[in-house]
Design an enzyme around this catalytic site. Structure first.
Site, mmCIF file in Angstrom:
data_model
loop_
_atom_site.group_PDB
_atom_site.id
_atom_site.type_symbol
_atom_site.label_atom_id
_atom_site.label_comp_id
_atom_site.label_asym_id
_atom_site.label_seq_id
_atom_site.Cartn_x
_atom_site.Cartn_y
_atom_site.Cartn_z
ATOM 1 N N LYS A 288 0.204 3.741 -2.775
ATOM 2 C CA LYS A 288 -0.798 4.806 -2.775
ATOM 3 C C LYS A 288 -0.180 6.202 -2.811
ATOM 4 O O LYS A 288 -0.831 7.163 -3.240
ATOM 5 C CB LYS A 288 -1.722 4.656 -1.575
ATOM 6 C CG LYS A 288 -2.611 3.416 -1.623
ATOM 7 C CD LYS A 288 -3.551 3.345 -0.440
ATOM 8 C CE LYS A 288 -4.512 2.179 -0.543
ATOM 9 N NZ LYS A 288 -3.894 0.860 -0.250
ATOM 10 N N SER B 274 -5.825 3.745 4.396
ATOM 11 C CA SER B 274 -5.286 2.897 3.326
ATOM 12 C C SER B 274 -6.399 2.172 2.582
ATOM 13 O O SER B 274 -6.264 1.000 2.212
ATOM 14 C CB SER B 274 -4.282 1.885 3.890
ATOM 15 O OG SER B 274 -3.472 1.360 2.852
ATOM 16 N N SER C 50 0.792 -1.240 0.000
ATOM 17 C CA SER C 50 0.000 0.000 0.000
ATOM 18 C C SER C 50 0.819 1.283 0.000
ATOM 19 O O SER C 50 0.243 2.371 -0.118
ATOM 20 C CB SER C 50 -0.957 0.009 1.199
ATOM 21 O OG SER C 50 -2.089 -0.783 0.936
#
Length: 442
Positions: A78, A139, A75
């Site tokens: 991102k 997230s 993640s």
């Protein structure tokens, strides 16, 4: 409610772990917090596959372990997606209060309760701002996928933009399959039919640092969101979700440490990637970025990534000091430049902007120097060609530190600072130039 209860349990176990130092893998040694508070270690025993610490402005490398090795980043992906979202907002393509309608495929990803998500329903609309906040704080995978589609028109078109942006930022050996960092299989129809289900986004710790530095320098407002400990998504609706930030190093959270003022940026967790974290801390105006790739992740309560981040951050702040130069200052090695066909044979030069370098505590500021590099159109015979106006930027001062083995992001040993002349460089008259030519023959 189930996810909120899990967050509370994680917080309790993490707090106990950090206080007692009882985490498996650290043995009987004192907790990282105690070590950082009582001593200035000269090395970092980083318990992770890769890591890096850099200055958040210049990209000066302060610690490095396998930082060029490409690994799954989960993640932390991102941050690249958010870079493009902020770019779209700044260009006017997206507006914070603009509503985005969620597709069936994005809603399916968002409904997976085994993943970090906020509930998104197909056909319903959510503001860019709320999806942006959910992406950074919680997230939320579906949220960032919805944003990506809004920016580029489709998930795959957004991946193409991500790849192009990564190249612009100097990121190398990059593999990108989606906007969120899940495996190709986990994103379902948002993925690629000709790619293995286990495939996930990969790049190096150095590349992640380049991304974080670029994001902080171009869009510093991102910190106003990444520093938020808790926030509600769609409060007052049936989709209301309390979002607890996964960055436990924020002030007041379970892995915070009073001597480190951490206000971002992003965690990343996957089966293949383990626990990852891109952090940033600003201590007395000295901001650094750290990246930890593949720290221990024995359970959801394992705070190893934050402990390893704390090691790096404490190492930097305990073992380095900064040397600052202001715009208008002169710097060793670039105090003047030779001129060509000018009245004066040299011109005084100064820095065109502020610059800060880190030096070890056992080093001295006089070891910092710079090498002038002229703009090609202003250079002749390895000198500054007259005429040049007062305060004109004539090139760069390539600033470095004697004995520095780590250098800066991008495999360079210098950071470039604009170099200016303090006075107009006037062209000598024809007779002076002729006389100099005659003299040079002898």
């Amino acid at each position: 409610m189930k996810k909120q209860l899990r967050q509370v349990l994680i917080g309790l176990v993490t707090a106990v772990t950090l206080v007692t130092g009882g985490l498996s893998g650290l043995g009987a040694s004192a907790p990282v917090v105690a070590q950082a508070a009582t001593s200035a270690t000269s090395t970092v025993n980083l318990q992770a596959k890769a890591g890096i610490a850099v200055d958040a402005k210049t990209g000066q490398i302060l610690y490095d372990k396998n930082s060029d090795k490409a690994l799954p980043v989960a993640s932390m992906t991102k941050l690249l997606s958010i870079y493009l979202v902020l770019q779209a907002v700044h260009s006017g393509k997206l507006k914070w209060d603009q509503k985005i309608t969620v597709s069936k495929d994005v809603a399916k990803v968002a409904k997976d309760t085994n993943l970090s998500n906020v509930p998104l329903r197909a056909g319903h609309s959510y503001t860019v701002k709320s999806l942006y906040q959910a992406s950074l704080i919680y997230s939320a995978n579906g949220a960032v996928e919805a944003l990506g589609s809004a920016v580029a028109g489709s998930p795959h078109a957004f991946v193409t933009q991500m790849k192009a942006q990564a190249k612009k930022l100097g990121m190398t050996n990059v593999k990108i399959y989606n906007a969120c960092g899940l495996t190709n299989k986990q994103v379902g129809n948002l993925g690629y039919s000709n790619v293995a289900g286990t495939a996930e986004n990969e790049w190096s710790a150095a590349d992640q640092a380049k991304l974080a530095v670029a994001l902080l320098n171009k869009y510093p407002e991102v910190l106003q969101t990444t520093k938020i400990e808790k926030m509600w998504f769609e409060k007052g609706t049936q989709d209301a979700t309390k979002m607890d930030n996964w960055n436990w190093m924020l002030k007041g959270l379970t892995a915070s440490y009073s001597k480190l003022h951490v206000d971002g940026l992003k965690t990343g967790t996957s089966d293949a990637g383990g626990a990852n974290f891109t952090g940033t801390s600003d201590n007395e105006g000295n901001r650094i970025v750290t990246v930890v790739l593949h720290a221990s992740h024995k359970s959801e309560t394992d705070p190893a990534r934050f402990q390893q981040t704390q090691k790096m951050m404490s190492y930097v702040y305990n073992n380095f000091k900064t040397v600052s130069y202001q715009a208008g200052d002169q710097i060793k090695g670039a105090k003047s430049i030779k001129t060509n066909d000018a009245k004066e044979k040299s011109a005084k030069t100064v820095l065109g902007q502020n610059v800060k370098l880190w030096i070890r505590n056992d080093q001295v500021a006089s070891n910092v120097s710079a090498k002038p590099q002229l703009k090609a159109k202003l250079e002749k015979n390895k000198a500054l060609e007259a005429p040049v106006k007062k305060n004109a930027t004539i090139g760069t001062a390539n600033v470095s530190m004697k004995g520095d083995q780590l250098g800066f992001l991008g495999n360079t040993k210098t950071t470039k600072v604009p170099l200016k002349v303090t006075q107009a460089v006037e062209k000598a008259n024809i007779f002076v130039r002729m006389w100099r030519s005659i003299v040079s023959l002898f």
